[in-house]
Design a protein around this motif. Structure first.
Motif, short mmCIF file in Angstrom:
data_model
loop_
_atom_site.label_atom_id
_atom_site.label_comp_id
_atom_site.label_asym_id
_atom_site.label_seq_id
_atom_site.Cartn_x
_atom_site.Cartn_y
_atom_site.Cartn_z
N ASP A 64 -8.72 -0.98 29.46
CA ASP A 64 -9.85 -1.70 29.03
C ASP A 64 -10.44 -1.12 27.71
O ASP A 64 -10.19 -0.14 27.50
CB ASP A 64 -11.02 -1.44 30.08
CG ASP A 64 -10.80 -2.41 31.59
OD1 ASP A 64 -10.15 -3.32 31.31
OD2 ASP A 64 -11.56 -2.19 32.42
N ILE A 97 -5.54 -4.46 30.56
CA ILE A 97 -6.89 -5.37 30.71
C ILE A 97 -7.18 -5.32 32.42
O ILE A 97 -6.40 -5.98 32.81
CB ILE A 97 -6.79 -6.53 30.06
CG1 ILE A 97 -6.48 -6.36 28.66
CG2 ILE A 97 -8.07 -7.30 30.40
CD1 ILE A 97 -7.62 -5.60 27.93
N ILE A 147 -12.88 -6.37 27.26
CA ILE A 147 -12.04 -6.68 26.19
C ILE A 147 -12.53 -6.61 24.72
O ILE A 147 -11.87 -6.90 23.74
CB ILE A 147 -11.34 -8.11 26.25
CG1 ILE A 147 -12.65 -9.10 26.27
CG2 ILE A 147 -10.80 -8.04 27.50
CD1 ILE A 147 -12.04 -10.50 26.67
N ALA A 206 -10.45 -5.31 21.51
CA ALA A 206 -9.03 -5.41 21.77
C ALA A 206 -8.34 -5.76 20.57
O ALA A 206 -6.94 -5.28 20.31
CB ALA A 206 -8.82 -6.74 22.84
N VAL A 215 -6.64 -13.22 25.06
CA VAL A 215 -7.11 -12.10 24.13
C VAL A 215 -6.60 -12.20 23.04
O VAL A 215 -5.34 -11.98 22.82
CB VAL A 215 -6.98 -10.79 24.64
CG1 VAL A 215 -7.91 -9.81 24.02
CG2 VAL A 215 -7.94 -10.76 26.12
#
Length: 316
Positions: free
Chosen positions: A97, A149, A157, A160, A178
């Motif tokens: 995460d 994730i 996210i 990311a 993402v």
């Protein structure tokens, strides 16, 4: 454009808009608990993978969230938005995460899309995003080889984009959602043909050494993935929002945050059973850091003073 094609597109748009309004209308109804007892997992004992020497966990908090009363009722404290980095003796850095984004740190929930900005408050600070905290800790984001994730909600996210050199791992339907990453940079986990790891009904040993075992969620969000870590000091379960916080775990109320109430209750019962049978397992929920082990050599809490709401600006 031919009239018939234009008409079909308008009808389709109307149906999508109607569907969104129906969903939003359901959420906006007065809050009532969603009580689901759930299926009971098989009884223990529950063997865990053997500890892996050299495996370490870093715990960060990237901000604070507070859910709308429409989703969780009147009890809605500010809760942390954690992110985690695993040091693996062979695989290097693994992120679980990514916490809140820089845009949320600057603008709060107004940086989020509708209807998310209406349904919870979110607070961060520039310089405290996951990538910034990793650099401060000497964990260069560019060294991350894997990013797991737990699910696709914005508060998981946010950073990311800092891990473009990594391979992303998520549940079914996550590839390309993402950063627009294409399939070669993604590994979607399909638990359909995987083995059970009681009390959990589906698991995947990610690296084949028992160090990081992915577990199927699917209640909070359909793509939910949890991670069981075989740390030297004892197993740690990173649940994502399959377990939002411990209060949620100790109630049969799955609230309005679950997309599949029955599955959410089933997973809740699996985690409950594990913690009863295996008190050596440490649970780190998706939005709680109270109880994170701060006295273990294999777990590092970065800026634990930031784990509390008082450390974050609660207004913009």
């Amino acid at each position: 454009m031919p009239l018939s094609l234009r008409r079909r597109r308008l009808v389709a748009l109307g149906l999508l808009s109607a569907g969104a309004l129906v969903t939003l209308g359901a959420v906006l109804l007065p809050y009532r608990p969603v009580i689901v007892s759930g299926a009971q997992p098989p009884p223990g004992p529950y063997p865990m993978p053997a500890a892996v020497a050299g495996l370490r966990l870093h715990v960060f908090n990237t901000g604070m969230n507070r859910m709308s009363a429409l989703l969780v009722g009147e009890h809605r404290p500010w809760r942390p938005a954690p992110a985690f980095v695993i040091e693996h003796p062979r695989e290097g850095l693994i992120v679980f995460d990514c916490g809140l984004s820089t845009s949320v740190a600057r603008e709060g929930e107004s940086a989020l899309p509708v209807p998310m900005r209406w349904l919870f408050e979110s607070r961060g600070r520039e310089g405290r995003t996951l990538d910034a905290q990793m650099r401060e800790a000497g964990l260069e984001p560019a060294r991350a080889r894997w990013v797991i994730i737990s699910h696709l909600h914005d508060d998981h996210i946010g950073a990311a984009a800092s891990f473009e050199g990594a391979t992303f791992i998520g549940g079914l339907g996550t590839a390309g959602k993402v950063l627009g990453l294409s399939a070669p940079r993604w590994r979607e986990v399909d638990f359909h043909d995987t083995r059970a790891l009681p009390p959990f009904d589906a698991s995947l040993d990610l690296f084949g050494d028992g160090s990081v075992v992915l577990l199927r969620g699917g209640g909070h969000a359909r793509e939910d993935v949890m991670a069981l870590l075989a740390l030297p000091g004892g197993p740690v379960l990173l649940s994502g929002d399959a377990v939002v916080h411990r209060e949620w775990l100790h109630s049969d109320n799955v609230e309005r945050v679950a997309v599949d109430s029955q599955r959410a209750a089933d997973v809740r019962n699996q985690v409950r059973a594990l913690l009863v049978a295996r008190p050596d397992v440490t649970l780190l929920p998706g939005h709680e850091l109270q109880g994170a082990p701060g006295s273990r050599g294999d777990v590092t809490l970065h800026h634990p003073e930031w784990f509390k709401a008082e450390a974050w600006p609660l207004s913009h």
